[in-house]
Scaffold this motif. Sequence first.
Motif, PDB file in Angstrom:
ATOM      1  N   LYS A 153       0.830  -1.217   0.000  1.00 30.69           N
ATOM      2  CA  LYS A 153       0.000   0.000   0.000  1.00 30.69           C
ATOM      3  C   LYS A 153       0.852   1.249   0.000  1.00 30.69           C
ATOM      4  CE  LYS A 153      -4.488  -1.344   1.856  1.00 30.69           C
ATOM      5  NZ  LYS A 153      -5.513  -1.087   2.903  1.00 30.69           N
ATOM      6  N   THR A 154       1.818   1.312   0.889  1.00 31.31           N
ATOM      7  CA  THR A 154       2.648   2.520   1.004  1.00 31.31           C
ATOM      8  C   THR A 154       3.889   2.459   0.120  1.00 31.31           C
ATOM      9  OG1 THR A 154       3.943   1.607   2.838  1.00 31.31           O
ATOM     10  CG2 THR A 154       1.904   2.770   3.389  1.00 31.31           C
ATOM     11  N   GLU A 155       4.183   1.268  -0.426  1.00 33.75           N
ATOM     12  CA  GLU A 155       5.360   1.026  -1.251  1.00 33.75           C
ATOM     13  C   GLU A 155       6.668   1.277  -0.486  1.00 33.75           C
ATOM     14  OE1 GLU A 155       5.207   2.980  -4.983  1.00 33.75           O
ATOM     15  OE2 GLU A 155       3.363   1.955  -5.625  1.00 33.75           O
ATOM     16  N   ARG A 156       6.610   1.179   0.831  1.00 35.75           N
ATOM     17  CA  ARG A 156       7.822   1.281   1.636  1.00 35.75           C
ATOM     18  C   ARG A 156       8.515  -0.082   1.678  1.00 35.75           C
ATOM     19  NH1 ARG A 156       5.918   4.807   6.935  1.00 35.75           N
ATOM     20  NH2 ARG A 156       5.775   6.835   5.890  1.00 35.75           N
ATOM     21  N   LYS A 157       9.827  -0.053   1.585  1.00 37.41           N
ATOM     22  CA  LYS A 157      10.599  -1.288   1.558  1.00 37.41           C
ATOM     23  C   LYS A 157      11.617  -1.279   2.696  1.00 37.41           C
ATOM     24  CE  LYS A 157      12.032  -2.777  -2.419  1.00 37.41           C
ATOM     25  NZ  LYS A 157      12.842  -2.917  -3.662  1.00 37.41           N
ATOM     26  N   VAL A 158      11.639  -2.343   3.455  1.00 35.90           N
ATOM     27  CA  VAL A 158      12.587  -2.508   4.548  1.00 35.90           C
ATOM     28  C   VAL A 158      13.443  -3.729   4.248  1.00 35.90           C
ATOM     29  CG1 VAL A 158      12.900  -2.920   7.013  1.00 35.90           C
ATOM     30  CG2 VAL A 158      11.017  -1.466   6.209  1.00 35.90           C
ATOM     31  N   THR A 159      14.760  -3.553   4.280  1.00 33.92           N
ATOM     32  CA  THR A 159      15.688  -4.650   4.022  1.00 33.92           C
ATOM     33  C   THR A 159      16.406  -5.016   5.305  1.00 33.92           C
ATOM     34  OG1 THR A 159      16.020  -3.895   1.748  1.00 33.92           O
ATOM     35  CG2 THR A 159      17.646  -5.427   2.642  1.00 33.92           C
ATOM     36  N   VAL A 160      16.410  -6.310   5.608  1.00 32.85           N
ATOM     37  CA  VAL A 160      17.017  -6.800   6.838  1.00 32.85           C
ATOM     38  C   VAL A 160      18.191  -7.688   6.482  1.00 32.85           C
ATOM     39  CG1 VAL A 160      16.646  -8.032   9.004  1.00 32.85           C
ATOM     40  CG2 VAL A 160      14.748  -6.781   7.929  1.00 32.85           C
ATOM     41  N   ASN A 161      19.388  -7.378   7.018  1.00 33.27           N
ATOM     42  CA  ASN A 161      20.535  -8.258   6.834  1.00 33.27           C
ATOM     43  C   ASN A 161      20.317  -9.528   7.635  1.00 33.27           C
ATOM     44  OD1 ASN A 161      22.764  -6.923   5.243  1.00 33.27           O
ATOM     45  ND2 ASN A 161      22.211  -5.306   6.677  1.00 33.27           N
ATOM     46  N   HIS A 162      20.496 -10.663   6.975  1.00 34.10           N
ATOM     47  CA  HIS A 162      20.293 -11.925   7.672  1.00 34.10           C
ATOM     48  C   HIS A 162      21.358 -12.105   8.740  1.00 34.10           C
ATOM     49  CE1 HIS A 162      20.213 -16.553   7.683  1.00 34.10           C
ATOM     50  NE2 HIS A 162      19.257 -16.094   8.441  1.00 34.10           N
ATOM     51  N   TYR A 163      20.936 -12.494   9.917  1.00 30.85           N
ATOM     52  CA  TYR A 163      21.822 -12.508  11.075  1.00 30.85           C
ATOM     53  C   TYR A 163      22.969 -13.492  10.957  1.00 30.85           C
ATOM     54  CZ  TYR A 163      18.684 -16.402  12.085  1.00 30.85           C
ATOM     55  OH  TYR A 163      17.953 -17.547  11.992  1.00 30.85           O
ATOM     56  N   SER A 164      22.807 -14.639  10.264  1.00 26.34           N
ATOM     57  CA  SER A 164      23.890 -15.623  10.191  1.00 26.34           C
ATOM     58  C   SER A 164      24.641 -15.572   8.880  1.00 26.34           C
ATOM     59  CB  SER A 164      23.332 -17.038  10.371  1.00 26.34           C
ATOM     60  OG  SER A 164      22.621 -17.435   9.212  1.00 26.34           O
ATOM     61  N   GLY A 165      24.071 -14.886   7.865  1.00 29.82           N
ATOM     62  CA  GLY A 165      24.729 -14.800   6.572  1.00 29.82           C
ATOM     63  C   GLY A 165      24.742 -16.085   5.794  1.00 29.82           C
ATOM     64  N   SER A 171      17.238 -22.290  13.706  1.00 29.58           N
ATOM     65  CA  SER A 171      16.728 -21.156  14.463  1.00 29.58           C
ATOM     66  C   SER A 171      15.572 -20.516  13.714  1.00 29.58           C
ATOM     67  CB  SER A 171      17.833 -20.120  14.687  1.00 29.58           C
ATOM     68  OG  SER A 171      18.249 -19.586  13.455  1.00 29.58           O
ATOM     69  N   CYS A 172      14.727 -19.828  14.458  1.00 34.41           N
ATOM     70  CA  CYS A 172      13.607 -19.089  13.881  1.00 34.41           C
ATOM     71  C   CYS A 172      13.671 -17.652  14.363  1.00 34.41           C
ATOM     72  CB  CYS A 172      12.278 -19.707  14.296  1.00 34.41           C
ATOM     73  SG  CYS A 172      11.950 -21.308  13.543  1.00 34.41           S
ATOM     74  N   LEU A 173      13.306 -16.748  13.480  1.00 37.46           N
ATOM     75  CA  LEU A 173      13.305 -15.338  13.835  1.00 37.46           C
ATOM     76  C   LEU A 173      12.006 -14.725  13.341  1.00 37.46           C
ATOM     77  CD1 LEU A 173      15.322 -13.413  15.212  1.00 37.46           C
ATOM     78  CD2 LEU A 173      16.005 -12.655  12.947  1.00 37.46           C
ATOM     79  N   GLU A 174      11.353 -13.974  14.215  1.00 42.43           N
ATOM     80  CA  GLU A 174      10.079 -13.348  13.873  1.00 42.43           C
ATOM     81  C   GLU A 174      10.319 -11.895  13.455  1.00 42.43           C
ATOM     82  OE1 GLU A 174       6.564 -11.606  16.525  1.00 42.43           O
ATOM     83  OE2 GLU A 174       6.738 -13.798  16.693  1.00 42.43           O
ATOM     84  N   PHE A 175       9.669 -11.483  12.342  1.00 40.41           N
ATOM     85  CA  PHE A 175       9.828 -10.123  11.827  1.00 40.41           C
ATOM     86  C   PHE A 175       8.471  -9.430  11.749  1.00 40.41           C
ATOM     87  CE2 PHE A 175      13.493 -12.364  10.173  1.00 40.41           C
ATOM     88  CZ  PHE A 175      14.529 -11.475  10.397  1.00 40.41           C
ATOM     89  N   ARG A 176       8.459  -8.161  12.140  1.00 45.06           N
ATOM     90  CA  ARG A 176       7.290  -7.294  11.973  1.00 45.06           C
ATOM     91  C   ARG A 176       7.762  -5.975  11.388  1.00 45.06           C
ATOM     92  NH1 ARG A 176       2.974  -8.998  15.575  1.00 45.06           N
ATOM     93  NH2 ARG A 176       3.695 -10.745  16.864  1.00 45.06           N
ATOM     94  N   GLN A 177       6.965  -5.397  10.501  1.00 47.57           N
ATOM     95  CA  GLN A 177       7.342  -4.112   9.910  1.00 47.57           C
ATOM     96  C   GLN A 177       6.633  -2.979  10.636  1.00 47.57           C
ATOM     97  OE1 GLN A 177       6.315  -3.439   5.832  1.00 47.57           O
ATOM     98  NE2 GLN A 177       7.848  -1.868   5.573  1.00 47.57           N
ATOM     99  N   THR A 178       7.412  -1.991  11.046  1.00 49.79           N
ATOM    100  CA  THR A 178       6.868  -0.794  11.684  1.00 49.79           C
ATOM    101  C   THR A 178       7.443   0.424  10.974  1.00 49.79           C
ATOM    102  OG1 THR A 178       6.829  -1.951  13.791  1.00 49.79           O
ATOM    103  CG2 THR A 178       6.575   0.438  13.850  1.00 49.79           C
ATOM    104  N   GLY A 179       6.608   1.109  10.189  1.00 50.32           N
ATOM    105  CA  GLY A 179       7.106   2.257   9.428  1.00 50.32           C
ATOM    106  C   GLY A 179       8.187   1.828   8.469  1.00 50.32           C
ATOM    107  N   GLU A 180       9.369   2.405   8.617  1.00 55.13           N
ATOM    108  CA  GLU A 180      10.473   2.079   7.747  1.00 55.13           C
ATOM    109  C   GLU A 180      11.536   1.245   8.470  1.00 55.13           C
ATOM    110  OE1 GLU A 180      12.027   5.525   5.911  1.00 55.13           O
ATOM    111  OE2 GLU A 180      10.156   6.069   4.920  1.00 55.13           O
ATOM    112  N   SER A 181      11.116   0.537   9.492  1.00 54.87           N
ATOM    113  CA  SER A 181      12.033  -0.342  10.212  1.00 54.87           C
ATOM    114  C   SER A 181      11.365  -1.689  10.436  1.00 54.87           C
ATOM    115  CB  SER A 181      12.426   0.276  11.556  1.00 54.87           C
ATOM    116  OG  SER A 181      11.280   0.423  12.380  1.00 54.87           O
ATOM    117  N   ALA A 182      12.160  -2.661  10.848  1.00 52.30           N
ATOM    118  CA  ALA A 182      11.637  -3.998  11.118  1.00 52.30           C
ATOM    119  C   ALA A 182      12.120  -4.446  12.481  1.00 52.30           C
ATOM    120  CB  ALA A 182      12.093  -4.984  10.046  1.00 52.30           C
ATOM    121  N   THR A 183      11.210  -4.972  13.271  1.00 51.91           N
ATOM    122  CA  THR A 183      11.579  -5.505  14.576  1.00 51.91           C
ATOM    123  C   THR A 183      11.588  -7.024  14.510  1.00 51.91           C
ATOM    124  OG1 THR A 183       9.266  -5.505  15.295  1.00 51.91           O
ATOM    125  CG2 THR A 183      10.581  -3.538  15.774  1.00 51.91           C
ATOM    126  N   SER A 184      12.395  -7.634  15.357  1.00 50.43           N
ATOM    127  CA  SER A 184      12.497  -9.085  15.344  1.00 50.43           C
ATOM    128  C   SER A 184      12.763  -9.607  16.738  1.00 50.43           C
ATOM    129  CB  SER A 184      13.620  -9.529  14.408  1.00 50.43           C
ATOM    130  OG  SER A 184      14.862  -9.064  14.884  1.00 50.43           O
TER     131      SER A 184
END
Length: 605
Positions: A371-383, A414-427
Motif C-alpha cells: 500500500k505505502t510502497e515502503r521497503k525494509v531490508t534486513v541483513n540476515h543474522y547468520s549470513g 533457528s527461527c526469527l520473527e519479523f514485523r514491519q513498523t514504518g520504515e524499520s523492522a523488529t524481530s
Amino acid sequence: MFAFVDPQKSLGHGGEIQQCTALAWNKQTDLLIAGRGDGLLLLRNMGSKNRRSGTWAAGTSEAAKTEDQGLVNHKLEIRSIAWNPKFDVVATGDLGGIVTVWKLEESTGIWENFMATRAVQVAVMGMEWTKDGECIGIVYETGSIMVGKIDGMKLWSAEQKYARIPAWSPDGSILLVGTSLGQIFIYDKGSNNVGLVALTRRPEEKPSDSLLIDMKWRPNSTPDGGKSSDPNLAVAFEDGKCFLLQGEDDPGPTMIQVPMMLTCIDWSADGKLLAVGGKGRKTAAKPEGTAQLMLYSSYGRQELIMRFEQKNMYGLSWNATGLRIAVIMDGLLSFLTVKRPLKFCFFENILAYTCAKDDKEDALLVLFNCKTERKVTVNHYSGQGMLSLAAGPDFCVAGAKVLKENSHQQGSFSCLEFRQTGESATSRWETNERYFHIDDSHGFIDTKQKRQRVLEISVDPISAMTCSKDVLVVGRESGNIVRYRLPQMTWEREYTAVLAKAKKLGLNKDSSRLLLLNQEGQCCMYALSETKLAKDAPPVKDVKLNLERHGIWNFAWAEDDLELFVVAHKNSAVIYRNRDPEEPIANEGYFCQFKNLEIRGGLCG
C-alpha cells in the motif's frame, strides 16, 4: 520446483523447425539459434522485447534486438553450435567439417558470415569458446583437436583417438577433451597432454562402460576453476551416470545415477541447476520408453522430473534467466517454462521475500508494503541464507541454520520473527523447541533421547507439510500423508499413498479439504474426516478427489470460503468452487493471497 511445456513452439518466420539437430541459447543476450538437418540456421531473440508494448528496453544492444533471421552457408546437418560469451559471435559446425563463424554487423543489425573453414572433411563433434571469448576449441570425428583465436589464427592442434567433447576451464588455462571411451584428457596452452581427469575414487575403477555424451563447467565458476566446496564440472554418460566435480583434479567426485539413458545436459545461467535429458527406461506401460527431463541441484539433489509423449530428446539449452529451457524432441523444437521455488510470504499487505547479497543466496530479507510502497531490508543474522518463510496474522517467521561460533560447521536450526513498523523492522528470537520423529506415533521425544533420535534418517523422508490452527499434515516421499492434532501434537491418522512426492500441501479454512501437488504437476484433493470441530458438523468421509489437469505448478485456498481455491495451470489461473472450474485467467505470477474474490500475486524477475 515445477515446469510445463510452453504453448509457443514456433521459431523462424512462424513455422515449425523440422528436423532440428542442434541448438544453443545465448545466456548473455537471450538469442537462440537452432540448426536443421539441411544446414539452415534460424536465429531469434527470445526475451528482450516487451511483450505488451512491443518496444525494446532502454540500453538494449543491436545484438539483442535481432529478430528472426535465416543464416545460410552450411549444406549438411548442423552438429554443433557455440556462442561466444564476450562478443557478438557464434560458431556453427556441420557433418562435413565446415566451421562457420557468424558475426553481427552493427550497422545493419544482420548476422553475416565472418569466417568459414574446413580443416578436415569429417563431422564437427564439439566446439567451445574460452570464457574471455578469445579462443575456440574444436574437436572432429577423426580425433583431431584444433585451437584457434577469434581472428582466425591457428594456435595449436593435436590428435586424440576417439576425441568427442571439448571443455575449457573457467580461466582458459586448460582444455579438457573427452573421448567416447569415457577418458578425459587435460591439455595445457601449449598443446601438451598433462594428465587425465579422475572420475572415480580408485584409479582401477572404470567410471562407466557407456558412451560419454557431454561435460560442462558451471557458467558462474570462478576464474581459477572454482576450487571451493561447490561442484562446478558435470560429466555425463549415456547409461545415466553423471559425475559432479570440484575442478578437474577433484579426488572424490559425486556420482548421480540418473534413471534414464542420457543424451544431453546443460547448466542454468546462474549455475544452480543442472538439466539432464534423455530417454526413460522401458516399462510395461511404455515398452519403447519416452523422452524425459530431470533437474538437479549443483550438489546432485533431484529437484524435478518431467515425462513427455515424444520418444527421444536430442538436445537442450537454458535461456539467460534460467526460467526457460529449449529442447529438441523427435526433431522438433519445444520450450519449457520452469517455475523455481521462491521464499516469500504475505501478511497485512506486506510481501516478505529473500534476495542475495555479495553472492550469498537469500542473505537478505525484504519487507515490502504493497500500500505505502515502503521497503525494509534486513541483513540476515547468520549470513547463511534463510531456509523458509511463513506468515502469521501480522508477522512472518524465517527459519535458518546457524553457524557455530568460530567454526564453519553448521549448528542448530533457528527461527526469527519479523514485523514491519514504518520504515524499520523488529524481530525476536524463538527458542522454545520440541522434537518428534516422523517415524514415531507416540508424540514428542524425551529430552535425553531427542538428540540421538532426531539425527536418525528416515527411509521415507518428509517432502511437504502444512498446518492450520487445529491440524498439522505432513507429506512423505512415498506419498503417505500423516495427520497430527494441534496444539497437543498427537498422532491422529496416516493415509496411504495419496500422491507420491508431494511438493506442496494446503488446507482449506476449516481443515476439511487438503490439496496436494507433486513435482510432475499432478494435483489432487483429499477430504479429511473428523476435522471439523463444530458439534453439529456432519462427518466427512476420507475421499481422494482427482483434478483432471496436468501442468499445475501452484495453488491457493481462499481465506474466506471453504470450497474456493485457485490453481496456476501453465500461463493461466483457474478458479475452482469445489471441483467445478471457471474460465481461465492469464497469469504468470506466484499467488500471495486469495480473499474477497481477489487474487494477489507477485512476479519473479
